[in-house]
Write an enzyme that holds these catalytic residues in place. Structure first.
Site, PDB file in Angstrom:
ATOM      1  N   GLU A 192       0.831  -1.202   0.000  1.00 25.21           N
ATOM      2  CA  GLU A 192       0.000   0.000   0.000  1.00 25.21           C
ATOM      3  C   GLU A 192       0.870   1.257   0.000  1.00 25.21           C
ATOM      4  OE1 GLU A 192      -2.159  -0.911   3.576  1.00 25.21           O
ATOM      5  OE2 GLU A 192      -2.826  -2.806   2.699  1.00 25.21           O
TER       6      GLU A 192
ATOM      7  N   GLU B  23      -4.384  -6.789   2.922  1.00 30.19           N
ATOM      8  CA  GLU B  23      -3.162  -7.498   3.290  1.00 30.19           C
ATOM      9  C   GLU B  23      -3.217  -8.976   2.949  1.00 30.19           C
ATOM     10  OE1 GLU B  23      -4.658  -5.269   5.205  1.00 30.19           O
ATOM     11  OE2 GLU B  23      -3.155  -3.674   5.337  1.00 30.19           O
TER      12      GLU B  23
ATOM     13  N   HIS C 156       0.239   0.465  16.157  1.00 33.81           N
ATOM     14  CA  HIS C 156       1.333   0.880  15.278  1.00 33.81           C
ATOM     15  C   HIS C 156       2.674   0.646  15.962  1.00 33.81           C
ATOM     16  CE1 HIS C 156      -2.026   2.944  13.306  1.00 33.81           C
ATOM     17  NE2 HIS C 156      -1.273   3.020  12.243  1.00 33.81           N
TER      18      HIS C 156
ATOM     19  N   ASP D 142       1.733  -4.295  12.081  1.00 31.44           N
ATOM     20  CA  ASP D 142       0.507  -4.607  12.813  1.00 31.44           C
ATOM     21  C   ASP D 142      -0.586  -5.162  11.896  1.00 31.44           C
ATOM     22  OD1 ASP D 142       0.942  -2.514  15.504  1.00 31.44           O
ATOM     23  OD2 ASP D 142       2.105  -2.228  13.700  1.00 31.44           O
ATOM     24  N   PHE D 143      -0.549  -4.779  10.620  1.00 27.36           N
ATOM     25  CA  PHE D 143      -1.609  -5.203   9.718  1.00 27.36           C
ATOM     26  C   PHE D 143      -1.357  -6.598   9.140  1.00 27.36           C
ATOM     27  CE2 PHE D 143      -1.527  -0.439   9.409  1.00 27.36           C
ATOM     28  CZ  PHE D 143      -2.464  -0.284  10.413  1.00 27.36           C
ATOM     29  N   ILE D 144      -0.239  -7.182   9.481  1.00 26.26           N
ATOM     30  CA  ILE D 144       0.049  -8.548   9.054  1.00 26.26           C
ATOM     31  C   ILE D 144      -0.981  -9.514   9.653  1.00 26.26           C
ATOM     32  CG2 ILE D 144       1.584  -9.305  10.940  1.00 26.26           C
ATOM     33  CD1 ILE D 144       3.472 -10.420   8.781  1.00 26.26           C
TER      34      ILE D 144
ATOM     35  N   GLN E 197       2.082  -1.914   5.528  1.00 27.93           N
ATOM     36  CA  GLN E 197       2.348  -0.492   5.791  1.00 27.93           C
ATOM     37  C   GLN E 197       2.839  -0.296   7.227  1.00 27.93           C
ATOM     38  OE1 GLN E 197      -0.701   2.959   5.390  1.00 27.93           O
ATOM     39  NE2 GLN E 197       0.471   2.759   3.508  1.00 27.93           N
ATOM     40  N   PHE E 198       2.194  -0.956   8.154  1.00 23.96           N
ATOM     41  CA  PHE E 198       2.745  -1.189   9.490  1.00 23.96           C
ATOM     42  C   PHE E 198       2.626  -2.696   9.702  1.00 23.96           C
ATOM     43  CE2 PHE E 198       1.986   3.256   9.744  1.00 23.96           C
ATOM     44  CZ  PHE E 198       2.868   3.748  10.691  1.00 23.96           C
TER      45      PHE E 198
HETATM   46  C1  LIG Z   1      -6.036  -3.175   7.668  1.00 18.54           C
HETATM   47  C2  LIG Z   1      -5.285  -1.891   7.521  1.00 18.54           C
HETATM   48  N1  LIG Z   1      -4.350  -1.780   6.556  1.00 18.54           N
HETATM   49  C3  LIG Z   1      -3.630  -0.646   6.414  1.00 18.54           C
HETATM   50  C4  LIG Z   1      -3.835   0.430   7.233  1.00 18.54           C
HETATM   51  C5  LIG Z   1      -2.992   1.699   7.095  1.00 18.54           C
HETATM   52  N2  LIG Z   1      -3.831   2.833   6.675  1.00 18.54           N
HETATM   53  C6  LIG Z   1      -4.324   3.700   7.590  1.00 18.54           C
HETATM   54  S1  LIG Z   1      -5.354   4.850   6.883  1.00 18.54           S
HETATM   55  C7  LIG Z   1      -5.091   4.212   5.336  1.00 18.54           C
HETATM   56  C8  LIG Z   1      -5.816   4.807   4.177  1.00 18.54           C
HETATM   57  C9  LIG Z   1      -7.301   4.839   4.419  1.00 18.54           C
HETATM   58  O1  LIG Z   1      -7.990   5.296   3.307  1.00 18.54           O
HETATM   59  P1  LIG Z   1      -9.561   5.435   3.348  1.00 18.54           P
HETATM   60  O2  LIG Z   1     -10.190   4.170   3.783  1.00 18.54           O
HETATM   61  O3  LIG Z   1      -9.966   5.937   1.999  1.00 18.54           O
HETATM   62  O4  LIG Z   1      -9.856   6.512   4.468  1.00 18.54           O
HETATM   63  P2  LIG Z   1      -9.418   8.070   4.471  1.00 18.54           P
HETATM   64  O5  LIG Z   1      -8.097   8.137   5.145  1.00 18.54           O
HETATM   65  O6  LIG Z   1      -9.367   8.541   3.063  1.00 18.54           O
HETATM   66  O7  LIG Z   1     -10.474   8.765   5.263  1.00 18.54           O
HETATM   67  C10 LIG Z   1      -4.224   3.112   5.382  1.00 18.54           C
HETATM   68  C11 LIG Z   1      -3.798   2.325   4.219  1.00 18.54           C
HETATM   69  C12 LIG Z   1      -4.802   0.269   8.240  1.00 18.54           C
HETATM   70  N3  LIG Z   1      -5.054   1.240   9.125  1.00 18.54           N
HETATM   71  N4  LIG Z   1      -5.509  -0.891   8.354  1.00 18.54           N
END
Ligand SMILES: Cc1ncc(C[n+]2csc(CCOP(=O)(O)OP(=O)(O)O)c2C)c(N)n1
Ligand SMILES: Cc1ncc(C[n+]2csc(CCOP(=O)(O)OP(=O)(O)O)c2C)c(N)n1
Ligand SMILES: [Mg+2]
Ligand SMILES: [Mg+2]
Lengths: 383, 325, 383, 325
Positions: B29, B60, B127, B85-87, B82-83
């Site tokens: 990501e 993931e 995180h 933690d998401f594994i 990305q972190f």
């Molecule tokens: C399962 C998971 N994978 C990756 C992340 C890391 N992450 C945090 S916010 C984000 C983007 C979120 O995008 P969106 O759902 O469109 O919400 P927005 O930030 O645009 O409000 C990511 C990839 C996460 N929090 N949870």
């Protein structure tokens, strides 16, 4: 070629029917809001924006511990949708990171938000969780965790319990455009749909998930189409129009309350700031942010509407701005004065029983408390 | 030769491996245009293009599953969480599909799953995680967790070249705080070999990742203040684990403490204790002691996080107890 | 109300267009199969059914270790869809538990299947995995694991690699109606769709997931609608019509080969046996099974078509039945004669290096091999 | 009072708890009309209706997540994994959402997640798993794994009444093979207390689940053939673990082996070793030895499965070694 049903047309008819069932009727629900309600919507939008602006100041002064997440330009969708719930009836929502506004509508107080961001000991999570990650069942909001999508199954369960007990309560859960790709979103919304839970799922389409534009997230161009896979209505509305947002959500809420099940609502908006304060948005095409800022700011649009259509005197709005400023000033002072948590509070409340984990024996030497002497005296032996 | 950071070492390893082998590619990501949440993949897209630096949806399980499928076909995918933690979302894919692939189906699955791990950064419970204990238990996986820039580079290269799946945990606290001159040329650190970070004779500290630095600080202090000679073993690889090195240091000093940042119960220290107990019982002059995080989700506020995570002072305190035993 | 696009109608138009793009054209691909091809389809369907019938016998004699899974009444969908792949071009499929037929088309041999079910040492997985859980890249099939949905991301990755390397190969993955609810299905198909991987996803709708009917699995009545959430065409066809199955799959395969991305195909069929042999199907409405058996058996239907439309002489088909029986008899004898695996083979091949795990020291006393003496002699010390 | 099987004991506990408290309900795949893959929930639908016995889609993450949401609202959900192997799909929900709920948000999450676990049944790598080690590492969860019909009943009742999330693993090999007269009335077994399954003085076997029966067989044989008096401790609860009982038996016999069916590396035995080492080091006359599965995915063919899993003969062999140490 199709045996058990009659091909593409039937499906489309079903889909269309479902959409119509949920499409706004002639009389818009917001028509019934009254002047006070309409002004209150303005108050919550302004409070959201001003509170975040204050947080930016505190962030720059390094008083915020951790990242800062903005909903600049998205205040209408959070406020308008949350306002469609009935707090008196015990409706519950679960916000995402850009839904500060929805929490304020449910009664979250600025001082709580500030304490959270400053990691204070008297913050709602006692310094355990970050930013707006907290909840209060009594006021009708449940705190999110970071893992995107996970709140969808949880809210499916919350609303399943409403259904099981015959309570006429409704749940609402927010996800971003990016979170529609998650495992939990899919499993959760499908379970809720098949169980006809009284749940509204708001997909806040702000164009990006971190740096990833919608076109790399999914091959559909409109996220309401995600609803078609779950046999539920999918509605799309202008998320920067607070009344439109209120209208579609209100209809979905009432549909849920009637026992007709889940609705997915795509609210189209735009994330004008980066994912968090540190993100410089270098990936955004030139001019895009400015275009949204100048032509489609939800507060500017609503102010015009209030002044012109509802003939609210300008002074009334600036009085609100004043009140908001005061509120935030007081909250800031209060939050800043609060102390950080006590180290050993970290051991409390993992389980109901025991109420606290025993301190690791060697920590005793660090915090000088009589209660710990015993453990230390035991020697290297209590694990 | 200039010093480079731990983060830059990872970036270089990715860069060099992608240059070396056109089958190596990255997916995750925001790793492309944005260069990753921590900029670990910065510049890769410009150099290698969209086909080899793939921005994925927030999925993931699919990232890991797709990496596995591509690996079956001869590719060498490097998947970023990305972190780390998401594994957890990919836990099923990793433990059931990926880890068993060779054994049950004779199908090689040479993937690397990497991501920013660990605490001390005010990241809060989601995180800051150290996921090694959750996977230590899965035959078929390998796990590495470097502490230095050289090892960060050398182990990532080894992981990418390994014919089996490797979880590569990188400590985000070390990203920009640790620097060194990394050996020239094609620097590869074999998986499964520990590193003696400091020699000593009075007691051993067995550890890995960010805690290596805390152990070294403690050793320094113990030498100065107590005249103790402390050996520090940096495991680097957790699966397979370097039993020979662990046993050697225990047989040498006869006293060991095991330090990790992860929570205590069910953490890696238990496994290390069992191995020492089985293989060097007669050499032990004192119980094996653990310095770990307390058994709580990691809280975010500084006083809480500092209290929960192991600190240099904790290691010093326990080492003194052990030396006096 | 919708700002960024024009509301429900646009979406429907898109969806319809996508469907039409993949809908079968005038000339059915199966028209080009020729007589030999058509007869071969019969052979594979018959081989599937007879092989499973043999397995039932062996199961009753307790020679099968573990459960037995039937595809009775579903042979057409597995055979017809797999037959649409081009083995010469290196296409690859991943079957599910009811897709024995698809594996046979790819070249799986009855003796392999029998050895798998009897847990023999020379089975393709050397006794490690059950039933039809095995694969062979050279012949173009990858073995499934039990966790439903997991093969979808894996096949997304397989086909992503085809795309990356510019190979004109196609992948095909089967899921059941129930598996569409899984996390992995959702994440995998969405990733494949957005990456335009050359992948065909067959959703085998046999009415049940174990005891759970479709209506409790999802609120959609046609599973092709799942495609709408991923922006890919969703086709529905009669899975008990082997030529119809071949036709829709062939078109989707060619679409994928052209670089136009993923297609989801719902094949409507019916599971006439229980989830596994032990399941007595008490949950099935009376008469349902008999109705499908008497009016919609895919082999009966195809035999009629071959005899009537293609004027294949009945003797040719019974000769095939004969050949199939012989093949299975020989395979059974061969499989039964094979020994079970050697215990210590269980330690081999977890990793490429080391080639085998070291035996636990105390196991040495159980298997009397000189190689183990050394370990035993070491005493309780080598973990 | 008649003997009942381990399976029937579980069914009775569900039945009685649903009678007792209308907030208790069950959800899972095929648990209603079909009564569950092993018929554990047979009869519940007929008695309690569709609202309280819910057949779900194949969505383990949603099953656990929905249970959590309902639990927040005061319900007492019991979620079934059709086989416990599929709990891996809910790993994120359990470790990140459920386990942290009380700590991070003050939100009670009293759910039970139960399902058929364990091997010795020719189930192969995906229908035989023992998932306890993957969760032992997660503060906020509780884990129980009964060996007898009485404990199966009493621990399930305790789990349902517990104010925190409990993973309740039931061993499918024992379902119909183990029978006993279960105490009358409202039989509740407290979580966190081990059970002395056999008293002895020469050495201790610390174990749980199906291996309790193998340990008892071994103890019998050792008594007959070697005149050894072997104590067997059935842990029953793994999180929290009954340190007092573990330490007591070790201090009594001074020799212990730890037996579990799960794979060796990263298994629960490591944690037990560490605790004994810390709390009873001076009482140990011999190293703590482990009898466990080999570190491989569990293969399905009988000779392979039998070789990989711990057997009575293994326990006997290791106990002899230990006694002679
Ligand atoms: C399962 C998971 N994978 C990756 C992340 C890391 N992450 C945090 S916010 C984000 C983007 C979120 O995008 P969106 O759902 O469109 O919400 P927005 O930030 O645009 O409000 C990511 C990839 C996460 N929090 N949870
Ligand atoms: C993730 C997961 N959850 C549960 C199961 C248990 N299970 C095996 S088959 C099955 C039903 C499958 O139904 P469907 O997908 O419709 O395939 P069918 O058996 O009808 O071909 C279930 C629930 C599983 N294998 N994987
Ligand atoms: Mg977004
Ligand atoms: Mg089915």
């Amino acid at each position: 070629m199709a045996t058990r049903a009659g091909g593409a047309r039937d499906t489309q008819r079903t889909a269309r029917a479902a959409r119509q069932a949920a499409a706004p009727a002639e009389g818009r629900p917001s028509a019934l809001l009254g002047r006070d309600g309409k002004v209150e919507l303005y108050y919550y939008m302004r409070l959201t924006r001003s509170l975040e602006e204050r947080l930016v100041n505190l962030y720059r002064q390094t008083k915020v511990v951790g990242g800062l997440f903005r909903s600049l330009g998205q205040e209408a969708d959070a406020v308008g949708s949350a306002y469609a719930l009935d707090r008196g009836k015990g409706d519950i929502l679960s916000p995402l990171i850009r839904n500060l506004g929805s929490m304020l509508v449910q009664g979250a107080r600025p001082v709580e938000i500030l304490r959270q961001y400053m990691a204070k000991g008297d913050s709602p999570t006692r310094g355990r969780e970050l930013n707006i990650h907290y909840g209060d069942l009594a006021r009708g909001f449940i705190g999110q965790i970071s893992h995107l999508g996970d709140m969808v199954p949880v809210m499916a369960g919350v609303t399943l319990s409403f259904k099981m007990r015959g309570e006429r309560r409704v749940g609402l859960v927010y996800v971003g455009d990016g979170a529609t790709s998650t495992a939990a979103f899919h499993e959760g919304i499908n379970l809720a749909a098949v169980q006809r839970c009284p749940l509204v799922v708001i997909v806040e389409n702000n164009g990006y998930a971190y740096s990833t534009p919608l076109a790399r997230q999914t091959a559909v161009s409109e996220l309401r189409d995600k609803a078609l896979a779950y046999g539920i209505p999918g509605i799309r509305a202008d998320g920067n129009d607070v009344l439109a947002t209120y209208d579609v959500t209100k209809q979905a809420v009432e549909r849920a309350r009637r026992g007709d099940g889940v609705t997915l609502i795509e609210l189209v908006t735009y994330r004008r700031k980066g994912h968090a304060e540190h993100d410089n948005q270098s990936y955004v095409p030139e001019g895009e942010i400015e275009r949204w800022e100048t032509t489609n700011d939800p507060i500017d649009r609503y102010v015009r509407e209030l002044l012109e259509a509802d003939r609210v005197p300008p002074g009334e709005l600036s009085a609100i701005d004043e009140r908001v400023r005061d509120e935030i000033d007081r909250a800031t002072a209060e939050a800043e004065a609060a102390p950080l948590p006590e180290p050993e509070d970290s051991l409390v409340g993992v389980y109901s029983d025991p109420p606290a984990m025993e301190a690791l024996w060697y920590k005793a030497s660090m915090v000088d408390r009589p209660a710990r002497e015993r453990a230390a005296a035991r020697g290297g032996s209590d694990g | 030769m200039a010093e480079i950071t731990y983060l830059e070492a990872i970036r270089q390893a990715l860069f060099e491996e992608m240059e070396r082998d056109e089958n190596v590619f990255c997916l995750g990501e925001d790793i492309g245009v944005y260069g990753g949440a921590f900029k670990v993949t910065d510049g890769l897209l410009a150099r290698f293009g969209e086909q080899r630096v793939i921005d994925t949806p927030i999925s993931e399980a699919a990232i890991v599953g797709a990496a596995a499928g591509a690996a079956h076909m001869g590719m060498r995918p490097v998947a970023e969480m990305q972190f780390i933690d998401f594994i957890s979302v990919a836990y099923d894919m990793l433990t059931n599909y990926v880890a068993t692939s060779r054994y049950r189906a004779g199908l090689p699955c040479p993937i690397v799953v990497r991501g920013p791990s660990g605490g001390y950064v005010r990241g809060g419970p989601f995180h800051s995680q150290n996921p090694e204990a959750a996977f230590l238990h899965t035959p078929g996986l390998k796990i590495v967790y470097p502490a230095t820039a050289s090892d960060a580079k050398g182990l990532l290269k080894a992981a990418i070249r390994d014919d089996d799946p490797v979880l590569y945990f990188e400590h985000k606290f070390l990203y920009r705080r640790v620097k060194e001159v990394v050996p020239d040329g094609d620097h590869v650190v074999p998986i499964g070999e520990a590193r003696l970070a400091r020699e000593g004779t009075d007691l051993s500290i067995i550890t890995y990742a960010a805690c290596v630095w805390k152990a070294l600080e403690a050793a320094e202090q113990l030498e100065k203040e107590d005249g103790l000679s402390v050996e520090v073993l940096d495991l680097r690889s957790l699966l397979p684990m370097d039993d020979a090195a662990i046993i050697a240091t225990v047989r040498k000093t006869n006293r060991a403490l095991i330090v990790h940042e992860d929570t205590r119960t069910g953490g890696v220290a238990g496994e290390i204790t069992a191995r020492i107990n089985e293989q060097a019982f007669e050499w032990l002059d004192a119980p094996l002691l653990r310095v770990t995080a307390a058994d709580v989700p990691l809280p975010y506020s500084p006083p809480l996080e500092d209290y929960v995570l192991p600190q240099t002072a904790d290691i010093v305190a326990v080492a003194r107890r052990l030396a006096a035993y």
